[in-house]
Design a protein around this motif. Structure first.
Motif, mmCIF file in Angstrom:
data_model
loop_
_atom_site.group_PDB
_atom_site.id
_atom_site.type_symbol
_atom_site.label_atom_id
_atom_site.label_comp_id
_atom_site.label_asym_id
_atom_site.label_seq_id
_atom_site.Cartn_x
_atom_site.Cartn_y
_atom_site.Cartn_z
ATOM 1 N N ALA A 1 0.831 -1.202 0.000
ATOM 2 C CA ALA A 1 0.000 0.000 0.000
ATOM 3 C C ALA A 1 0.868 1.256 0.000
ATOM 4 N N PRO A 2 0.295 2.419 -0.378
ATOM 5 C CA PRO A 2 1.085 3.656 -0.405
ATOM 6 C C PRO A 2 1.374 4.249 0.965
ATOM 7 N N ASP A 3 0.519 4.033 1.949
ATOM 8 C CA ASP A 3 0.772 4.511 3.306
ATOM 9 C C ASP A 3 -0.103 3.720 4.268
ATOM 10 N N GLN A 4 0.075 3.968 5.555
ATOM 11 C CA GLN A 4 -0.581 3.124 6.555
ATOM 12 C C GLN A 4 -2.094 3.321 6.601
ATOM 13 N N SER A 5 -2.556 4.550 6.443
ATOM 14 C CA SER A 5 -4.009 4.772 6.493
ATOM 15 C C SER A 5 -4.700 4.076 5.328
ATOM 16 N N VAL A 6 -4.105 4.126 4.141
ATOM 17 C CA VAL A 6 -4.674 3.416 2.993
ATOM 18 C C VAL A 6 -4.552 1.910 3.190
ATOM 19 N N ALA A 7 -3.452 1.454 3.803
ATOM 20 C CA ALA A 7 -3.292 0.023 4.071
ATOM 21 C C ALA A 7 -4.438 -0.501 4.931
ATOM 22 N N ARG A 8 -4.871 0.285 5.895
ATOM 23 C CA ARG A 8 -5.993 -0.150 6.746
ATOM 24 C C ARG A 8 -7.282 -0.258 5.931
ATOM 25 N N ARG A 9 -7.469 0.647 4.978
ATOM 26 C CA ARG A 9 -8.654 0.569 4.123
ATOM 27 C C ARG A 9 -8.583 -0.683 3.251
ATOM 28 N N TYR A 10 -7.405 -0.968 2.710
ATOM 29 C CA TYR A 10 -7.257 -2.191 1.917
ATOM 30 C C TYR A 10 -7.558 -3.424 2.767
ATOM 31 N N LEU A 11 -7.082 -3.419 4.010
ATOM 32 C CA LEU A 11 -7.320 -4.554 4.902
ATOM 33 C C LEU A 11 -8.814 -4.779 5.104
ATOM 34 N N ASP A 12 -9.546 -3.712 5.394
ATOM 35 C CA ASP A 12 -10.996 -3.844 5.589
ATOM 36 C C ASP A 12 -11.678 -4.340 4.323
ATOM 37 N N LEU A 13 -11.228 -3.853 3.180
ATOM 38 C CA LEU A 13 -11.829 -4.252 1.912
ATOM 39 C C LEU A 13 -11.608 -5.740 1.654
ATOM 40 N N LEU A 14 -10.388 -6.204 1.842
ATOM 41 C CA LEU A 14 -10.087 -7.617 1.620
ATOM 42 C C LEU A 14 -10.863 -8.507 2.575
ATOM 43 N N ARG A 15 -10.976 -8.092 3.824
ATOM 44 C CA ARG A 15 -11.714 -8.901 4.789
ATOM 45 C C ARG A 15 -13.202 -8.964 4.459
ATOM 46 N N SER A 16 -13.709 -7.950 3.778
ATOM 47 C CA SER A 16 -15.126 -7.979 3.380
ATOM 48 C C SER A 16 -15.371 -8.966 2.249
ATOM 49 N N TRP A 17 -14.305 -9.391 1.562
ATOM 50 C CA TRP A 17 -14.451 -10.333 0.452
ATOM 51 C C TRP A 17 -14.283 -11.784 0.865
ATOM 52 N N VAL A 18 -13.905 -12.056 2.087
ATOM 53 C CA VAL A 18 -13.751 -13.438 2.539
ATOM 54 C C VAL A 18 -14.858 -13.749 3.543
ATOM 55 N N PRO A 19 -15.207 -15.030 3.710
ATOM 56 C CA PRO A 19 -16.218 -15.382 4.720
ATOM 57 C C PRO A 19 -15.815 -14.892 6.105
ATOM 58 N N GLN A 20 -16.788 -14.618 6.931
ATOM 59 C CA GLN A 20 -16.535 -14.078 8.258
ATOM 60 C C GLN A 20 -15.578 -14.954 9.054
ATOM 61 N N ALA A 21 -15.687 -16.247 8.896
ATOM 62 C CA ALA A 21 -14.836 -17.164 9.658
ATOM 63 C C ALA A 21 -13.385 -17.139 9.191
ATOM 64 N N GLN A 22 -13.116 -16.524 8.032
ATOM 65 C CA GLN A 22 -11.761 -16.544 7.490
ATOM 66 C C GLN A 22 -11.085 -15.171 7.525
ATOM 67 N N THR A 23 -11.641 -14.215 8.237
ATOM 68 C CA THR A 23 -11.040 -12.881 8.268
ATOM 69 C C THR A 23 -9.643 -12.895 8.877
ATOM 70 N N ALA A 24 -9.359 -13.884 9.731
ATOM 71 C CA ALA A 24 -8.030 -13.967 10.339
ATOM 72 C C ALA A 24 -6.963 -14.350 9.322
ATOM 73 N N THR A 25 -7.373 -14.823 8.134
ATOM 74 C CA THR A 25 -6.394 -15.166 7.104
ATOM 75 C C THR A 25 -5.887 -13.931 6.374
ATOM 76 N N VAL A 26 -6.474 -12.772 6.647
ATOM 77 C CA VAL A 26 -6.032 -11.511 6.050
ATOM 78 C C VAL A 26 -5.463 -10.649 7.171
ATOM 79 N N ARG A 27 -4.184 -10.332 7.124
ATOM 80 C CA ARG A 27 -3.535 -9.587 8.193
ATOM 81 C C ARG A 27 -2.769 -8.384 7.628
ATOM 82 N N MET A 28 -2.334 -7.521 8.540
ATOM 83 C CA MET A 28 -1.570 -6.346 8.150
ATOM 84 C C MET A 28 -0.305 -6.264 8.993
ATOM 85 N N ALA A 29 0.790 -5.876 8.370
ATOM 86 C CA ALA A 29 2.059 -5.685 9.077
ATOM 87 C C ALA A 29 2.647 -4.344 8.660
ATOM 88 N N THR A 30 2.548 -3.369 9.552
ATOM 89 C CA THR A 30 3.168 -2.061 9.334
ATOM 90 C C THR A 30 3.896 -1.679 10.621
#
Length: 635
Positions: free
Chosen positions: A320-349
């Motif tokens: 991502a270009p910066d941390q605030s946008v990275a958090r938006r990407y994280l939320d977006l990706l988690r919205s595309w996976v089943p609720q039980a699999q949100t832990a498979t999408v993580r962020m490291a900044t």
């Protein structure tokens, strides 16, 4: 698929031959080894090869490996602890990831630190180098600028120059030096610290002197790595789009296309906007679906259930270009996976407290399968399972982009045959990225030259090229524009052609990783925690048995007793052997029997007197201690 047996690649064999010659006295004049290795070519094994041979031959006593990021220290430890490499190289060298504390090596053969660690305590490291003959390994040395640039003008007092000033005394004091990099040019045009230069093809240029006296240079290009099947070919998915924004004066601009044959004044503002609006969502969606389809296909080929977690299925890295946008990407990706699999999408900044643990899980565990980052994972991340990269970054510095692309070019030994693997990189289809791809294929990149001066137009400061080299993880946008909207237009795929056979290029793979011994720093943390548990257990047991006065200070007093028993060395200072000895002592002795060791210490004297003169309270007639509830009458 189980990892295949390992063998040395050509550049690793060349470094082994050089250090063997040094150890045998046949190359006594060589004190500097420069290894320019394409990312993924097995660069992290070179310090192990050099240290094992030179320490065994008595040429060096210890090794110090300096890495650019704290997140890479554990990976460096793992390189020395890898069981297969220890057997293949017949070595027993162990090193530890050290903080700036006393006794950096703790009885081992060396230590790993960072540029920042040395800059914070240069005297501590210099004293260590003066006490022992060190092999100094500087990883990614292109991060360190020469203290005078190629035009002879002293550079500004920036952070990287501070690192260089702190590391120069170690370079001077070291017995031998192994300098590692995948590029011999910096984005700012300055020379690289310690490297020998000579006049280049133009008067304003200098180039690395590959034949300088006292230097042995080893190169391993992308073309060589592809020919050896050491890295994967790259397929680029270029997504075109258009964007609208408000400029610094509040005037509406656009829509403007990202794709042009040549960069124009609107290229960077359009890119800045695209990465923060609808275009980014479209590109991210393409990368997400490609990763999902890849993982589903590999599951079917193995006969695994649809939700099975397994190694070798392929992972997605989002930059991502910066941390605030990275958090938006994280939320977006988690919205595309089943609720039980949100832990498979993580962020490291850098602002995430568990960033290093997330990175380790992404590297070594089946999940998380998707990692969002800004800069922490772009360089040196050893994660062969990364198969797809979403390059949502505005940085267009060639070394930076090469490192990012290289995250996906490592061969995954668990993902099947080489022929069935490809690195897939989705990116905005702007002319700046196209220029990078062209240079990746055709240019050698050994020159140091002043950057071309840029005309100062009405564009905001973030448009300057310096943005590529400064705070990659800043939360606040540096721009003076307001992004409005963007959308994707067309997606084109292109396979990166092998470049010319050059020694100074970059992408990525490493020999398949086998079973790892626990690195020393992990063992130290585990032993320290175990010692703390045993001390706390004895304190609680003594309080319950009423063999010691109650109070919050008992645990600290018992820690002080153990410190006296162990020769006045605290747990934080103990070596692995001393921690193991402390555990053995605690298994055989009670700390309460040795409180007299605190006599004379004003901090614990009161506790010692209380313990010596203290007696359990007298019980009642019913045999229970005072204060215990009496049984009802008649019972």
């Amino acid at each position: 698929m189980s990892p295949s047996p390992r063998s040395l690649r050509r550049h690793q064999a060349q470094v082994a031959a050089i250090v063997n010659a040094i150890a045998a006295g046949e190359a006594a004049d060589v004190t500097n080894i420069l290894a320019a290795v394409t990312p993924g070519g097995g660069k992290s094994l070179l310090p192990v090869i050099a240290a094992a041979r030179l320490i065994a031959a008595g040429v060096a006593d210890r090794v110090c490996w300096v890495v650019p990021r704290d997140s890479l220290r554990l990976q460096a430890e793992e390189a020395f602890a890898d069981a297969e490499w220890r057997a293949l190289l017949n070595h027993a060298v162990s090193v530890r990831a050290a903080d700036n504390g006393n006794d950096l090596c703790r009885g081992l053969s060396g230590y790993i630190t960072t540029y920042q660690g040395i800059a914070a305590a240069p005297g501590l490291h210099l004293q260590e180098f003066r006490r022992h003959r060190y092999l100094l390994v500087v990883d990614e040395i292109h991060h360190l600028p020469a203290l005078t640039d190629v035009t002879g003008v002293a550079p500004g007092d920036d952070e990287a120059s501070g690192w260089s000033r702190a590391i120069v005394p170690l370079l001077e004091a070291a017995r031998l030096r192994l300098l590692l990099s995948g590029t011999l040019e910096r984005a700012d045009g300055r020379g690289i610290l310690w490297l020998p230069y000579r006049r280049g093809p133009r008067a304003t240029m200098q180039e690395v002197d590959l034949a300088a006296p006292g230097w042995a240079v080893v190169g391993y290009s992308r073309a060589q790595a592809l020919a050896d099947r050491a890295v994967l070919p790259v397929v680029f998915g270029a997504l075109d789009g258009e964007a609208k924004w408000l400029d610094e004066d509040g005037q509406a601009c656009g829509p403007h296309r990202l794709f042009n044959h040549w960069p124009v004044e609107t290229t960077r503002p359009a890119l800045f906007t695209a990465l923060r609006t609808g275009f980014a969502e479209d590109l991210l969606r393409h990368a997400f679906l490609a990763t999902r389809d890849l993982r589903a296909r590999r599951r079917r080929e193995r006969g695994l259930p649809a939700d099975a977690a397994a190694r070798g299925l392929g992972k997605l890295l989002v930059v991502a270009p910066d941390q605030s946008v990275a958090r938006r990407y994280l939320d977006l990706l988690r919205s595309w996976v089943p609720q039980a699999q949100t832990a498979t999408v993580r962020m490291a900044t850098s602002s995430e407290a568990d960033a290093h643990e997330v990175l380790a899980s992404f590297r070594l565990q089946p999940e998380p399968a998707i990692l969002v980052t800004v800069a922490m994972a772009y360089e040196g991340l050893d994660a062969p399972e990364v198969a797809v990269v979403a390059a949502l970054t505005h940085i267009r510095s060639r070394p930076w982009l090469e490192q990012m692309v290289a995250r996906a070019t490592r061969i995954d030994p668990r993902a099947g045959d080489y022929a069935g693997q490809r690195a897939l990189v989705y990116h905005p289809d702007d002319p700046l990225f196209a220029k990078f791809r062209h240079r990746l294929e055709t240019e050698q990149g050994t020159l140091a030259k002043p950057p071309k001066p840029k005309k100062q137009r009405t564009l905001p400061l973030w448009l300057k090229e310096q943005l590529a080299a400064q705070a990659d993880e800043d939360d606040d946008d540096k721009g003076g524009i307001v992004p409005l909207e963007s959308n994707a237009l067309a997606l084109r795929y292109a396979l990166l052609k092998p470049g010319p056979d050059l020694a100074m290029r970059r992408p990525e793979n490493e020999a398949p990783q086998g079973e790892l011994l626990d690195p020393p720093s992990v063992i130290e943390r585990r032993l320290r925690a175990r010692v703390g548990e045993m001390v706390a257990t004895q304190a609680v047991e003594d309080e319950i048995a009423r063999q010691a006065p109650r109070g919050p200070g008992l645990y600290h007093s018992y820690n002080a007793v153990l410190k006296r028993v162990m020769g006045n060395r605290s747990r934080a200072e103990m070596t692995i052997a001393e921690l193991e000895a402390a555990l053995g002592w605690l298994e055989r002795h009670r700390l309460s029997d040795h409180v007299d060791l605190l006599e004379g210490d004003p901090k614990y004297a009161w506790t010692a007197r209380q313990r010596r003169g203290w007696k359990p309270p007298v019980g009642r007639a019913d045999g229970k201690p005072r204060g215990a509830p009496r049984a009802p009458a008649g019972e």
